[in-house]
Design a protein around this motif. Structure first.
Motif, PDB file in Angstrom:
ATOM      1  N   THR A  93       0.845  -1.187   0.000  1.00 19.07           N
ATOM      2  CA  THR A  93       0.000   0.000   0.000  1.00 19.07           C
ATOM      3  C   THR A  93       0.879   1.236   0.000  1.00 19.07           C
ATOM      4  OG1 THR A  93      -1.697  -1.159   1.220  1.00 19.07           O
ATOM      5  CG2 THR A  93      -1.828   1.209   1.201  1.00 19.07           C
ATOM      6  N   CYS A  94       0.557   2.178  -0.860  1.00 19.43           N
ATOM      7  CA  CYS A  94       1.380   3.374  -0.995  1.00 19.43           C
ATOM      8  C   CYS A  94       0.552   4.607  -0.694  1.00 19.43           C
ATOM      9  CB  CYS A  94       1.920   3.454  -2.417  1.00 19.43           C
ATOM     10  SG  CYS A  94       2.684   5.014  -2.836  1.00 19.43           S
ATOM     11  N   ILE A 109       2.928  14.187  -3.384  1.00 22.05           N
ATOM     12  CA  ILE A 109       3.417  14.146  -4.755  1.00 22.05           C
ATOM     13  C   ILE A 109       4.934  14.291  -4.814  1.00 22.05           C
ATOM     14  CG2 ILE A 109       3.330  15.363  -6.972  1.00 22.05           C
ATOM     15  CD1 ILE A 109       0.447  15.995  -6.446  1.00 22.05           C
ATOM     16  N   ILE A 110       5.538  14.925  -3.813  1.00 22.95           N
ATOM     17  CA  ILE A 110       6.986  15.139  -3.839  1.00 22.95           C
ATOM     18  C   ILE A 110       7.747  13.855  -3.561  1.00 22.95           C
ATOM     19  CG2 ILE A 110       6.821  17.558  -3.163  1.00 22.95           C
ATOM     20  CD1 ILE A 110       7.552  16.687  -0.323  1.00 22.95           C
ATOM     21  N   GLY A 111       7.102  12.835  -3.107  1.00 23.13           N
ATOM     22  CA  GLY A 111       7.783  11.579  -2.827  1.00 23.13           C
ATOM     23  C   GLY A 111       6.772  10.491  -2.579  1.00 23.13           C
ATOM     24  N   ILE A 112       7.259   9.282  -2.459  1.00 26.85           N
ATOM     25  CA  ILE A 112       6.369   8.145  -2.253  1.00 26.85           C
ATOM     26  C   ILE A 112       6.931   7.271  -1.146  1.00 26.85           C
ATOM     27  CG2 ILE A 112       7.480   6.779  -4.069  1.00 26.85           C
ATOM     28  CD1 ILE A 112       4.686   5.684  -4.736  1.00 26.85           C
ATOM     29  N   VAL A 113       6.072   6.855  -0.240  1.00 26.80           N
ATOM     30  CA  VAL A 113       6.447   5.979   0.860  1.00 26.80           C
ATOM     31  C   VAL A 113       5.718   4.660   0.662  1.00 26.80           C
ATOM     32  CG1 VAL A 113       6.381   5.632   3.350  1.00 26.80           C
ATOM     33  CG2 VAL A 113       6.773   7.910   2.428  1.00 26.80           C
ATOM     34  N   VAL A 114       6.448   3.551   0.690  1.00 25.91           N
ATOM     35  CA  VAL A 114       5.819   2.244   0.531  1.00 25.91           C
ATOM     36  C   VAL A 114       5.960   1.470   1.830  1.00 25.91           C
ATOM     37  CG1 VAL A 114       6.163   2.147  -1.943  1.00 25.91           C
ATOM     38  CG2 VAL A 114       7.936   1.266  -0.434  1.00 25.91           C
ATOM     39  N   ALA A 168       4.791   8.267   6.329  1.00 30.62           N
ATOM     40  CA  ALA A 168       4.664   9.529   5.603  1.00 30.62           C
ATOM     41  C   ALA A 168       4.579  10.705   6.570  1.00 30.62           C
ATOM     42  CB  ALA A 168       3.421   9.490   4.713  1.00 30.62           C
ATOM     43  N   ASN A 169       3.918  10.503   7.707  1.00 30.94           N
ATOM     44  CA  ASN A 169       3.796  11.586   8.691  1.00 30.94           C
ATOM     45  C   ASN A 169       5.122  11.908   9.363  1.00 30.94           C
ATOM     46  OD1 ASN A 169       1.045  11.958   8.256  1.00 30.94           O
ATOM     47  ND2 ASN A 169       0.468  10.404   9.764  1.00 30.94           N
ATOM     48  N   LYS A 170       6.068  10.959   9.312  1.00 30.24           N
ATOM     49  CA  LYS A 170       7.370  11.195   9.936  1.00 30.24           C
ATOM     50  C   LYS A 170       8.360  11.875   8.988  1.00 30.24           C
ATOM     51  CE  LYS A 170       7.030   7.353  13.208  1.00 30.24           C
ATOM     52  NZ  LYS A 170       7.022   8.233  14.398  1.00 30.24           N
ATOM     53  N   VAL A 171       7.981  12.007   7.721  1.00 30.41           N
ATOM     54  CA  VAL A 171       8.861  12.673   6.766  1.00 30.41           C
ATOM     55  C   VAL A 171       8.905  14.166   7.080  1.00 30.41           C
ATOM     56  CG1 VAL A 171       9.213  13.247   4.337  1.00 30.41           C
ATOM     57  CG2 VAL A 171       8.425  10.957   4.980  1.00 30.41           C
ATOM     58  N   ASN A 172      10.087  14.692   7.216  1.00 25.22           N
ATOM     59  CA  ASN A 172      10.267  16.111   7.516  1.00 25.22           C
ATOM     60  C   ASN A 172      10.762  16.815   6.265  1.00 25.22           C
ATOM     61  OD1 ASN A 172      10.539  18.548   8.823  1.00 25.22           O
ATOM     62  ND2 ASN A 172      12.549  18.074   9.678  1.00 25.22           N
ATOM     63  N   VAL A 173       9.940  17.668   5.715  1.00 22.72           N
ATOM     64  CA  VAL A 173      10.286  18.386   4.488  1.00 22.72           C
ATOM     65  C   VAL A 173      10.627  19.829   4.837  1.00 22.72           C
ATOM     66  CG1 VAL A 173       9.484  19.074   2.204  1.00 22.72           C
ATOM     67  CG2 VAL A 173       8.701  16.916   3.194  1.00 22.72           C
ATOM     68  N   LYS A 174      11.781  20.280   4.403  1.00 24.28           N
ATOM     69  CA  LYS A 174      12.207  21.660   4.643  1.00 24.28           C
ATOM     70  C   LYS A 174      11.965  22.476   3.370  1.00 24.28           C
ATOM     71  CE  LYS A 174      15.724  20.495   8.091  1.00 24.28           C
ATOM     72  NZ  LYS A 174      17.156  20.587   8.470  1.00 24.28           N
ATOM     73  N   TYR A 175      11.217  23.554   3.531  1.00 28.10           N
ATOM     74  CA  TYR A 175      10.880  24.408   2.403  1.00 28.10           C
ATOM     75  C   TYR A 175      11.606  25.737   2.521  1.00 28.10           C
ATOM     76  CZ  TYR A 175       6.920  21.265   1.573  1.00 28.10           C
ATOM     77  OH  TYR A 175       6.132  20.176   1.322  1.00 28.10           O
ATOM     78  N   PHE A 234      -0.545   9.660  -9.940  1.00 30.71           N
ATOM     79  CA  PHE A 234      -0.517   8.625  -8.915  1.00 30.71           C
ATOM     80  C   PHE A 234      -0.239   7.253  -9.520  1.00 30.71           C
ATOM     81  CE2 PHE A 234      -3.487  12.068  -8.015  1.00 30.71           C
ATOM     82  CZ  PHE A 234      -2.801  12.679  -6.981  1.00 30.71           C
ATOM     83  N   ALA A 235      -0.708   7.044 -10.740  1.00 31.20           N
ATOM     84  CA  ALA A 235      -0.377   5.800 -11.429  1.00 31.20           C
ATOM     85  C   ALA A 235       1.119   5.727 -11.706  1.00 31.20           C
ATOM     86  CB  ALA A 235      -1.169   5.696 -12.731  1.00 31.20           C
ATOM     87  N   ALA A 236       1.709   6.849 -12.123  1.00 35.86           N
ATOM     88  CA  ALA A 236       3.139   6.877 -12.388  1.00 35.86           C
ATOM     89  C   ALA A 236       3.938   6.640 -11.108  1.00 35.86           C
ATOM     90  CB  ALA A 236       3.524   8.211 -13.025  1.00 35.86           C
ATOM     91  N   ALA A 237       3.503   7.259 -10.009  1.00 39.68           N
ATOM     92  CA  ALA A 237       4.205   7.079  -8.739  1.00 39.68           C
ATOM     93  C   ALA A 237       4.168   5.624  -8.296  1.00 39.68           C
ATOM     94  CB  ALA A 237       3.598   7.981  -7.673  1.00 39.68           C
ATOM     95  N   ALA A 238       2.996   5.014  -8.377  1.00 35.05           N
ATOM     96  CA  ALA A 238       2.878   3.615  -7.971  1.00 35.05           C
ATOM     97  C   ALA A 238       3.663   2.696  -8.894  1.00 35.05           C
ATOM     98  CB  ALA A 238       1.400   3.206  -7.949  1.00 35.05           C
TER      99      ALA A 238
END
Length: 928
Positions: free
Chosen positions: A637-638, A642-647, A658-665, A787-791
């Protein structure tokens, strides 16, 4: 549908719930029935399923299981056939996006408590020979009309007449299996306390006694008490709230008290709202209106409280302790003078009035070692009146913009009826329900008449202030509601006093203000002409997914001469079994699973129904199996941005990661509106367009235009809200050298093209299948590709199946919507209203990629003159580049926005000329 066994009444209870909000542990000891359990195409459809299919109440089908189970639960829980009003109420918590509610309600109407003989027996006739409509009692033409098609009656002849079958114990005559009973093993099983461990270290407890609950509360003061999970489920799912210990209090009898006492009603904090509704109805019937004015107000408010599925599980105490600023019930508890009984871990009980319980935004007077035990609702006194109010965007299943609870007690003093006690409480206007203290003090001791209204209104404005930036917006409207609610309450009390002969009556024009909102049962008809063209297209066929799949042979046994090889279309095998003809040898036809219809002649002019058939052989083969691969059980399940994908191996693990990913902007200037884009010159390259006819400049420069107006029109965006979110299942084949996918998309070829491009594979190595989608409306034309491309990347790299299903909030934030538009117009016209020239600038918000925005803009420009004959027109347009997700196709594809802009300047013209818009449109400017 969930069923449980009530030990006190020794009966099974059945009710519908929202599966997405029900924790698995909360259902221990219960019986669960899903749509798959009541019937299917192989063993036969349940009457509820069958009726929905035959009434064409299923289009994309994504909402169908929910409607079926809501109706099924109503029938199982009803000892008598439900009324049509009850059926509609039971469906209030169900949403449909594409089919429409008319055929769904029509389908279920057969189960209502009605006199079917009115419709199935021969119609009565009036003196002039016209049929009498059983609904209105007036003459109607519907039974006298001849068929528009000679064979319409034969097409519909296979539809049987249905009788109400809505009793609690259905005998199963119309269904090849008996209704699923409550399992005896669960009925005989001893209920035990639970201590279970869940995902992420969550501990779940289920005590059976109040002492056990208090002991758990002393060990875990910050534990979350759970009953229906209708609030906590939303917090954990969408707000990422984490609760380490959860205590289910559904089996604590002391919290489920419902008693009639001398001083009022005792309502346990764990009593479900649906139970409270039934209890209040019983109390009102037994005690009369004198003592139950508060009960009636709460009962009326509960009618508009969420939907049936929520009321079936949500509790009185849960709603109170959640302390939502827009709670529909808390203002009523406060205004009626209700008190709350609270118990601590040492068994000490204290009582607090409802008005003092709410301390701040979602903060209440309840310590960590305390539990809300019960609510005491006092009886109302003679000449004491309680009234509820709620205004929302829609009546059913919607949160309040403003709500209120008001109570007044009137006593006689020196020949006048004066206010001795009053309570006015508003919700939805602050962090907590607000009491109108100054207004209450002013009213006490006053004679209740129209003379005090002006001063009361002024004081209400002081008591209930709304700042310009108040959360929720619509400040002016909500402020007016606080005044109108009080005015309605004043009229209500005046009318009640008048019925006792103690005050003047209301003017007829004001009577509607005191009447509770009611509407008639939904009715509707659909008229269409059957035009047969040899295929199922355009025919009222039953949905294929509701058909029993059959194969075999049949022989024509009719009297009409039938040339070989002319039989075409379909062959009706039985009511449920339908098949398509594969080949014809003499008069024997071989057929396979297909669509419903009749033996028709394709080549003989005028030939219609050929006649009866005789079965040679047939066999049930069950539902058609999809011709794709058999998937492994360890589907990945993914879930991600959009900036990344977690499987991950489970949906919950993927969300947690995904909630633990820290993105710096990096903070950069953002363009968030069309106006900002115009000011900054932010447009997508090569998107400037211009359409012209005649000479606009010359027309404006001459004196032919008596009037010239200018203005702007803003058209907002709109969410697609397809019921099924974006989803794709991708798996590798041929040792990972080929990719197959099943996608919810309107454009399978686009998926194939872009996935092949992302993976660097030839198109022949990418296969995309789409069986059906749960709604699209343009939202799955291009945006689903992302989303199809990401998967596919994850599946290709891991050599494993990958499935991605967006949560609703992620879907709405990332997929774009209908384009918002800004139109700037200049219109020249004569005093008679004839349009001579239109100069129009159109901008749409394309978002961060071009997508289909240019085509949408061009379509809007082409529709910008609507149906009006304008000799001189110039329309120019640009696509704005903004920092929003790319907007995309939506039904109408720019046409509605262009026409809405046109209608706006038409109305502007009408205002300028002081004439009706219809006159300007039809008499002067419409194309002929």
């Amino acid at each position: 549908m969930v069923s449980c066994y009530d030990q006190s009444t020794k009966k099974s209870q059945h009710f519908a719930i929202n599966a997405c909000l029900a924790p698995l542990y909360s259902l221990e000891g219960m019986h669960i029935i899903t749509v798959e359990g009541i019937g299917n195409c192989r063993r036969g459809l349940h009457p509820v399923q069958e009726r929905l299919a035959e009434a064409h109440g299923s289009q994309c089908g994504f909402c169908t299981p929910g409607f079926v189970m809501s109706m099924y639960a109503l029938l199982r829980s009803s000892k008598q056939p439900p009324t049509k009003e009850q059926i509609e109420d039971s469906l209030a918590g169900n949403l449909c996006r594409c089919t429409g509610y008319r055929p769904i309600i029509d389908a279920f109407g057969v189960f209502a408590k009605t006199d079917d003989s009115l419709y199935t027996a021969s119609p009565s006739e009036s003196a002039n020979g016209k049929a009498i409509c059983p609904s209105t009692g007036k003459p109607c033409l519907c039974r006298n009309e001849t068929d528009v098609n000679g064979n319409e009656s034969s097409l519909l002849s296979s539809v049987k007449t249905y009788l109400p079958s809505s009793y609690n114990e259905i005998d199963g005559n119309a269904y090849n299996e008996k209704e699923l009973i409550f399992p005896p093993e669960l009925q005989l099983r001893k209920i035990m306390p639970l201590r279970l461990n869940g995902f992420n270290g969550v501990r779940w407890y289920r005590p059976l006694k109040l002492d056990q609950l208090l002991q758990l509360k002393s060990c875990y003061p910050e534990a979350k008490l759970i009953i229906g999970n209708s609030e906590v489920g939303v917090e954990t799912e969408f707000k990422n709230a984490q609760y380490g210990v959860m205590i289910s209090v559904t089996h604590v009898p002391e919290l489920h008290t419902l008693k009639v006492e001398e001083d009022g009603l005792r309502i346990g904090s764990a009593v479900r709202l649906a139970q409270l509704q039934d209890f209040l109805k019983k109390v009102i019937a037994e005690r009369g209106s004198l003592q139950t004015s508060s009960c009636q107000a709460i009962l009326r408010q509960l009618k508009w409280f969420a939907g049936t599925q929520i009321r079936n599980v949500a509790s009185v105490g849960g709603n109170i302790c959640t302390a939502s600023p827009i709670s529909d019930l808390n203002p009523l508890w406060m205004s009626t003078g209700a008190t709350f009984q609270i118990i601590d871990v040492n068994n000490n009980v204290r009582t607090t009035v409802a008005k003092d319980f709410f301390l701040g935004y979602r903060k209440v007077d309840l310590k960590d070692d305390e539990v809300l035990l019960s609510v005491i609702l006092p009886w109302t006194r003679p000449f004491e009146y309680v009234k509820e109010f709620k205004q929302a965007h829609r009546r059913q299943d919607d949160i309040a913009l403003v709500n209120a609870g008001m109570r007044v007690h009137i006593t006689e003093a020196e020949g006048n009826w004066i206010v001795s006690d009053v309570s006015i409480v508003y919700g939805g206007v602050a962090a907590v329900p607000l009491t109108a203290g100054k207004t209450e003090s002013f009213l006490v001791g006053k004679k209740l008449d129209y003379g005090l209204l002006d001063e009361a209104f002024n004081l209400l404005k002081e008591d209930i202030p709304l700042a310009e930036n108040a959360p929720g917006g619509m400040v002016e409207f909500r402020s007016s509601l606080t005044l109108s609610f009080f005015f309605k309450f004043f009229l209500y009390v005046t009318h009640e006093m008048n019925t006792k002969g103690l005050s003047e009556g209301l003017d007829v024009a004001n009577m509607s203000a005191i009447q509770s909102y009611t509407r008639p049962v939904t009715t509707g008809t659909q008229g269409y002409e059957l035009v047969r063209q040899g295929t199922a297209v355009g025919q009222p066929m039953v949905h294929l997914s509701a058909m029993l799949q059959v194969t075999g042979e049949a022989e024509y046994v009719g009297d009409t001469p039938t040339p070989p090889n002319t039989l075409h279309a379909a062959l009706v095998l039985s009511k449920e079994a339908h098949a398509r003809i594969l080949s014809i040898d003499d008069s024997v036809a071989k057929f396979s699973p297909g669509f419903a219809g009749l033996f028709l002649s394709k080549d003989v002019p005028g030939a219609n129904n050929i006649g009866p058939i005789r079965f040679l052989q047939k066999k049930n083969i069950g539902p058609i199996i999809h011709d794709g691969e058999v998937f492994a059980s360890d589907v990945v399940t993914c879930v991600g941005q959009i900036i990344g994908i977690v499987v991950a191996d489970t949906h919950d693990n993927a969300k947690a990661a995904a909630n633990k990913v820290n993105v710096k902007y990096s903070e950069l200037p953002a363009i968030l509106s069309i106006e900002e884009a115009i000011k900054a010159g932010s447009f997508h390259p090569h998107t400037t367009r211009c359409l012209s006819k005649g000479d606009v400049e010359l027309c404006f420069a001459s004196n032919t235009c008596d009037k010239v107006i200018e203005g702007e029109v803003q058209v907002g965006g709109q969410e697609h809200f397809y019921m099924e979110p974006q989803c794709t299942l991708v798996w590798p084949v041929d040792s990972g050298n080929e990719i197959h996918m099943i996608s919810s998309t309107q454009a399978p070829h686009t998926h194939q093209k872009y996935v092949a491009n992302v993976l660097g594979l030839p198109l022949s190595k990418v296969v995309c299948k789409t069986k059906r989608i749960g709604g699209g409306f343009g939202g799955k034309e291009t945006r689903s590709v992302i989303f199809a491309a990401a998967a596919s990347v994850a599946s290709y790299c891991l050599r494993r199946p990958v499935k991605i299903v967006l949560d609703r909030d992620v879907d709405m934030m990332t997929t774009g919507q209908r384009h918002s538009f800004l139109g700037k117009y200049k219109v020249g016209f004569t005093n008679d209203g004839k349009i001579l020239a239109l100069d129009l600038e159109i901008y749409n918000n394309g978002g961060n990629t071009l997508d289909l925005s240019l085509a949408v803009l061009e379509h809007a420009m082409l529709e910008s003159e609507n149906v009006y004959d304008i000799p001189n027109i110039r329309a120019s347009g640009k696509v704005c580049f903004t920092n929003f997700p790319s907007n995309t196709a939506f039904r109408g594809f720019g046409g509605p926005q262009g026409m809405l802009i046109a209608e706006n300047w038409i109305h502007h013209m009408a205002t300028e000329l002081r004439r009706s818009p219809e006159e300007i449109k039809v008499s002067m400017n419409i194309f002929c």
